[in-house]
Design a protein around this motif. Structure first.
Motif, short mmCIF file in Angstrom:
data_model
loop_
_atom_site.label_atom_id
_atom_site.label_comp_id
_atom_site.label_asym_id
_atom_site.label_seq_id
_atom_site.Cartn_x
_atom_site.Cartn_y
_atom_site.Cartn_z
N THR A 72 36.51 33.42 33.47
CA THR A 72 36.66 34.65 34.25
C THR A 72 36.69 34.27 35.72
N ASN B 22 28.17 37.90 23.76
CA ASN B 22 28.82 37.01 24.71
C ASN B 22 27.79 36.33 25.60
N ASN C 6 32.82 31.79 29.58
CA ASN C 6 32.41 32.81 28.63
C ASN C 6 32.56 32.28 27.20
N SER D 245 27.67 34.17 29.22
CA SER D 245 28.45 33.89 30.42
C SER D 245 27.61 33.07 31.39
#
Length: 183
Positions: free
Chosen positions: A22, A97, A64, A99
């Motif tokens: 990201t 998730n 991620n 991250s």
């Protein structure tokens, strides 16, 4: 940018795994503090006042990782009618998730020692999604989802002390995706 793989684990269930990056570009406000005062009933009250002194361009890059079980509603009926190509249809899912920030060019103002004592070890997000997928060709599909409720867990270190913070979120987020499948 993500790569994902989706495998069927039961007639109406799939398990999706993903890895991605990201990128975030921001023009972050820079603040300075000054002493201010106000007269209240024959006395003077002092306080710190926050002002914007300018803006700083910053870039963040995060890694991620995720796993997502999905239940496709009415999949058997769509499959029998030949309308379930690339798992087209409505679904409920519970994505998990992780991250972690890899690059962060933002620097705190000089008078704050935040950058020297704080470390971010990433966060875990768990949410409930309701979505729809539609195959638009043999290898392309569009997907839209609404993120409804969830929980996030943040891992950090401040002054050599490790912290875990968790919070429940009610934050509706609508997302749209286009994907190409390799078969």
């Amino acid at each position: 940018m993500n790569y994902f793989g989706e495998k069927r684990i039961a007639p109406s269930w799939t398990l999706s795994t993903r890895i991605g990056l990201t990128h975030s570009f921001v023009n972050q406000a820079q603040y300075f503090y000054s002493k201010d005062s106000i007269n209240i009933r024959d006395s003077i009250r002092y306080y710190d006042s926050q002002h914007i002194s300018g803006y700083q361009f910053a870039y963040k890059l995060a890694l991620n990782l995720g796993i997502e079980p999905r239940w496709y509603l009415g999949f058997k009926n769509r499959y029998m009618k030949g309308k379930a190509k690339l798992n087209s249809g409505f679904y409920l899912s519970l994505p998990i998730n992780y991250s972690a920030i890899l690059v962060n060019t933002y620097k705190s103002p000089e008078h704050l020692t935040y950058n020297n004592v704080y470390r971010d070890y990433g966060n875990i997000n768990i949410s409930l999604l309701f979505g729809y997928r539609q195959a638009i060709s043999k290898n392309w599909f569009m997907e839209g989802s609404l993120n409804t409720i969830g929980d996030y867990i943040t891992f950090s270190e401040v002054n050599n002390r490790f912290f875990v913070y968790s919070g429940f979120i009610i934050n509706p987020v609508l997302s749209l995706k286009a994907a190409y499948t390799f078969k």
